[in-house]
Design an enzyme around this catalytic site. Structure first.
Site, PDB file in Angstrom:
ATOM      1  N   CYS A  79      58.055  96.520  -2.864  1.00 13.20           N
ATOM      2  CA  CYS A  79      57.430  97.125  -1.676  1.00 13.20           C
ATOM      3  C   CYS A  79      58.428  97.949  -0.859  1.00 13.20           C
ATOM      4  O   CYS A  79      58.760  99.064  -1.232  1.00 13.20           O
ATOM      5  CB  CYS A  79      56.755  96.052  -0.832  1.00 13.20           C
ATOM      6  N   HIS A 167      53.056  93.063  -4.384  1.00 12.51           N
ATOM      7  CA  HIS A 167      53.822  91.826  -4.205  1.00 12.51           C
ATOM      8  C   HIS A 167      53.557  90.855  -5.359  1.00 12.51           C
ATOM      9  O   HIS A 167      52.494  90.237  -5.404  1.00 12.51           O
ATOM     10  CB  HIS A 167      53.463  91.167  -2.873  1.00 12.51           C
ATOM     11  N   GLU A 169      54.923  88.032  -5.817  1.00 13.82           N
ATOM     12  CA  GLU A 169      55.171  86.653  -5.419  1.00 13.82           C
ATOM     13  C   GLU A 169      53.946  85.947  -4.851  1.00 13.82           C
ATOM     14  O   GLU A 169      53.909  84.717  -4.780  1.00 13.82           O
ATOM     15  CB  GLU A 169      56.326  86.591  -4.400  1.00 13.82           C
TER      16      GLU A 169
END
EC number: 6.3.5.2
Length: 509
Positions: A79, A167, A169
């Site tokens: 990002c 993202h 994660e």
């Protein structure tokens, strides 16, 4: 420790989540602020650049020193990191034309790339940014797109540098863990050797060297962290470890006796100290929650110091500090304002001239439990719900009296025992009862009563940062309420807290 992964933190709310995902792959990683690079970069085999609340176009945007990273080590920019590499290397970053927040699907993938091995076109990802990359940096090669984001992923030709605008994660990115595995294992070649058994072996050896023949004192709380820390130290130094379990009079019913009994069965050198009267006397008349915390913290240190002085030649104080505490205390913006006054991180009073040893300070909570399981600690002890350091003091709203503690201990005992006997305890992250500073009218038999109201609280969470109330079965709540009102003298009303965090907190004080 070799084969580390370095995560550079630019202030993203998801940075800890990146670390947890990497650890789930049995790969060791460390988080460091972007402006405090480790002195020895040679131990890191790969680097991940986190997201950030900042825009790369702002004057105050974080500027890392990437001279030892980009082109030198396999790097994954997430990002903000992806936009930073583009913006400062010949690309272009501009405000997004469309809203790029939430779920999206990959409409194009460069399938020959190891980076996307085992990930199909159409895979769901999670976007969270207001800027977007309009032009790739010098030598940039597009690897993936979504409907609205042309450059969802790219790499730098001639380098092991990869960048993504989503993202990996967060749970909403369905193949995020696979993507991280592809980067770290296939591309960076990081060995997957970070296991509980491996941690125990390394830590025991490290503690032997660190402590030597010195004596160590540790304050046990009955919780998971201090227990696992004690067992690790016991493995390393045996009878050189002196454990002190203080009863502050604010523990759960029977907890002091039960936990002491459990510890004795584990071969630990434990002394139980009942200081209930001392704590209750110090708390008399205090209503402010923060003042209660500070008072309990002060008296605990006094009691602990008194006991520690009874042991000759103690050199070390052991603490069950875990990694989120450490990260918070060295965050990008400096120590967090939300660290409470009884927090582990923050040092010792000047009069306690002890060195600190923290064997768990690189572990997340779930890792602490796995390490405990690998050492054979009782699953019941490892599965204990978190319990606040100040104990029932912050679940009694207003001033503390012996009678109020008795009432709340009885209520809490009925609630927690009921969760266990109903098979609900392990489905809840944390549960407890709160004694409210109000009386309400009730009727018992033919008599009017004017007695206390208690609130029951049960939440589900993974780390306590956010939490949702648990939808406990009506039958269970009905039975528990009846039992509390019938058996606990002084209570005539029970309510159930259905607030989530945020906006509410888990505890009421």
């Amino acid at each position: 420790m070799q084969n580390n992964v370095l995560i550079l933190d630019f202030g993203s709310q998801y940075t800890q989540l990146i670390a947890r995902r990497v650890r789930e792959l049995n790969i060791y990683c460390e988080i460091h602020p972007y402006n405090h690079l480790p002195e020895d970069m040679s131990v890191f085999k790969a680097v991940i650049l986190s997201g950030s609340p900042y825009s790369v176009r702002n004057e105050d945007a974080p500027h890392p020193d990437l001279s030892q990273i980009k082109g030198e080590k396999p790097t994954l920019a997430v990002c903000y990191g992806a936009q930073y590499l583009a913006h400062f290397n010949g690309g272009e970053v501009a405000p997004s034309d469309t809203r790029e927040y939430g779920r999206a699907n990959l409409t194009f993938i460069e399938e020959e790339e190891d980076f996307f091995k085992g990930i199909d076109k159409g895979s769901q990802v999670w976007m969270s940014h207001s800027d977007t990359i309009k032009k790739l940096p010098e030598n940039g090669i597009k690897l993936a797109s979504t409907n609205d984001v042309d450059y969802a992923a790219y790499k730098i030709k001639g380098e092991s540098t990869y960048a993504i605008q989503f993202h990996p994660e967060v749970y909403h990115t369905k193949d995020g863990k696979k993507l991280l595995e592809n980067f770290l294992v296939k591309i960076a070649g990081v060995p997957q050797t970070w296991t509980p058994d491996n941690f125990v072996e390394m830590t025991v050896e490290s503690l032997k060297k660190q402590v030597g023949n010195d004596k160590v004192v540790l304050g046990l709380s009955g919780g998971v962290d201090s227990t696992v820390a004690a067992v690790l130290l016991n493995k390393a130094i045996g009878k050189q470890l002196y454990c002190i379990f203080v009863n502050n009079g604010l523990l759960r019913k029977y907890e002091f006796e039960n936990v002491l009994h459990q510890y004795e069965g584990m071969g630990l050198n434990v002394k139980g100290v009942d200081a209930s009267a001392r704590f209750l006397k110090a708390l008399k008349g205090i209503e402010d929650p923060e003042e209660k915390r500070k008072t309990i913290g002060r008296v605990f240190i006094e009691v602990f110091d008194d006991e520690a002085h009874k042991i000759e030649d103690v050199t070390w104080l052991a603490q069950g500090t875990i990694y989120p505490d450490v990260i918070e205390s060295v965050s990008v913006k400096g120590p967090s304002a939300t660290i409470k006054s009884h927090h582990n991180v923050g040092g010792l009073p000047d009069f306690m001239k002890l060195k600190v040893v923290e064997p768990l300070n690189m572990l997340f909570k779930d890792e602490v439990r796995r390490v405990g399981a690998s050492m054979g600690i009782d699953p019941e002890l490892l599965g204990r719900h978190p319990f606040p350091g100040p104990g029932l003091a912050i679940r009694i709203l207003g001033d503390i009296t012996e009678e109020k503690v008795r009432i709340l201990q009885e209520v809490d005992h009925i609630f927690i025992s009921g969760l266990k006997s109903s098979g609900l305890y392990d489905k809840v992250w944390q549960a407890g009862a709160i004694l409210l500073p109000i009386n309400s009218v009730g009727v018992m038999g033919d008599e009017r009563t004017y007695e206390k109201c208690v609130a029951l609280r049960a939440v589900e969470s993974t780390d306590g940062m956010t939490a949702d109330w648990v939808n406990l079965p009506y039958e269970f709540l009905q039975k528990t309420s009846n039992e509390i009102i019938n058996r606990v003298k002084g209570v005539n009303r029970v309510v159930y807290d259905i607030s989530s965090k945020p906006p509410a907190t888990i505890e009421w004080e």
